[in-house]
Design an enzyme around this catalytic site. Sequence first.
Site, PDB file in Angstrom:
ATOM      1  N   ASN A   7      -0.994   3.665 -10.096  1.00  0.00           N
ATOM      2  CA  ASN A   7      -0.854   4.468  -8.916  1.00  0.00           C
ATOM      3  C   ASN A   7       0.466   5.189  -9.514  1.00  0.00           C
ATOM      4  OD1 ASN A   7      -0.149   5.586  -6.664  1.00  0.00           O
ATOM      5  ND2 ASN A   7       0.573   4.099  -5.514  1.00  0.00           N
ATOM      6  N   LYS A   9       2.067   7.615  -7.999  1.00  0.00           N
ATOM      7  CA  LYS A   9       2.754   8.151  -6.954  1.00  0.00           C
ATOM      8  C   LYS A   9       3.116   9.804  -7.309  1.00  0.00           C
ATOM      9  CE  LYS A   9       4.442   3.684  -6.237  1.00  0.00           C
ATOM     10  NZ  LYS A   9       5.372   2.851  -5.469  1.00  0.00           N
ATOM     11  N   HIS A  93      -1.367   3.555   1.858  1.00  0.00           N
ATOM     12  CA  HIS A  93      -0.490   2.842   0.926  1.00  0.00           C
ATOM     13  C   HIS A  93       0.796   2.956   1.842  1.00  0.00           C
ATOM     14  CE1 HIS A  93       2.710   2.716  -1.761  1.00  0.00           C
ATOM     15  NE2 HIS A  93       1.861   2.330  -2.973  1.00  0.00           N
ATOM     16  N   GLU A  95       3.769   3.791   1.302  1.00  0.00           N
ATOM     17  CA  GLU A  95       4.628   4.743   1.405  1.00  0.00           C
ATOM     18  C   GLU A  95       3.942   5.862   2.466  1.00  0.00           C
ATOM     19  OE1 GLU A  95       4.977   5.083  -2.775  1.00  0.00           O
ATOM     20  OE2 GLU A  95       5.931   3.349  -2.771  1.00  0.00           O
ATOM     21  N   GLU A 164      -0.528  -5.386  -0.971  1.00  0.00           N
ATOM     22  CA  GLU A 164       0.921  -5.000  -1.306  1.00  0.00           C
ATOM     23  C   GLU A 164       1.899  -5.243  -0.350  1.00  0.00           C
ATOM     24  OE1 GLU A 164       0.282  -1.729  -4.373  1.00  0.00           O
ATOM     25  OE2 GLU A 164       0.297  -0.646  -2.535  1.00  0.00           O
ATOM     26  N   GLY A 170       7.962  -1.672  -5.784  1.00  0.00           N
ATOM     27  CA  GLY A 170       9.011  -0.989  -6.772  1.00  0.00           C
ATOM     28  C   GLY A 170      10.276  -1.747  -6.563  1.00  0.00           C
ATOM     29  N   SER A 209       5.399  -4.662  -8.206  1.00  0.00           N
ATOM     30  CA  SER A 209       6.177  -4.800  -9.080  1.00  0.00           C
ATOM     31  C   SER A 209       5.236  -5.657 -10.171  1.00  0.00           C
ATOM     32  CB  SER A 209       7.139  -5.880  -8.924  1.00  0.00           C
ATOM     33  OG  SER A 209       8.353  -5.022  -7.931  1.00  0.00           O
TER      34      SER A 209
END
Length: 246
Positions: A7, A9, A93, A95, A164, A170, A209
């Site tokens: 991904n 992003k 996702h 985000e 996730e 991240g 991560s």
Amino acid sequence: MKLISANWKMNMTPTQTRDYITKFLPLVKDVKDREILLCVPYTSLCVAYDLLKDTHIKLGAQNVYYEPKGAFTGEISVAMLKDLGVSYVIVGHSERRWIFGERDETINRKLLACLDGGLRPILCVGERLEEREAGLTFKVVETQIRLALSSLEDHTDMIDIAYEPVWAIGSGNPATPEDAQIVHKFIKDLLKSINKNYQGKTRVLYGGSVNPQNAGEFMKMPDIDGLLVGTASLDPEAFAKIVNSF
Ligand code: PEP
């Protein structure tokens, strides 16, 4: 087959996409026993498609809109993605949920549009740190899945799910493979209980991560069927190591 997905992003211009794929392809050319997927920005889809179309690497998008066409400025439909050779799309996702305010109802409509249009969605779920600390991980994951799959319960074999944990994304602080395994098993049991046609075709990926050092440990877990990789997927060598880590 296991699924290892990048991904990217909001990273990589079309020029950088070309460089990346040119470096990446020789590193994974002999890997045929697992599915490799690159979820790239919309603006990289064309160039990625050109480079990937005669390979075994699949192309994915990171978002989609649920309406088929019309006055929805800035949005991209399932048919537009399909026409560019896209076979997967990330939906929900964290985000998108937490930065762009995407709600469960929207996610549900996006899944419905993907299944109608023949695009395989990867539904992302996961708890935030405060929810984990309050012992709410299973409740949050179950609620997200039930709402996302509302009215689609008998079609869960047509989607994949990425677990996730938001705090692991991240952050350099992944879940332990053992903790992730427990949630993955919970997700599969949930799918079994809500889908009366259940055939076990949903792969449950871990994301948060993942790097070349820890990927193999996650893949040893019986209910971890693949990985969704953000930061480490931006380097073609690191991502190839992850693909080859098990
Ligand atoms: C992601 O956002 O899907 C992700 C897993 O990111 P990272 O690998 O950087 O934690």
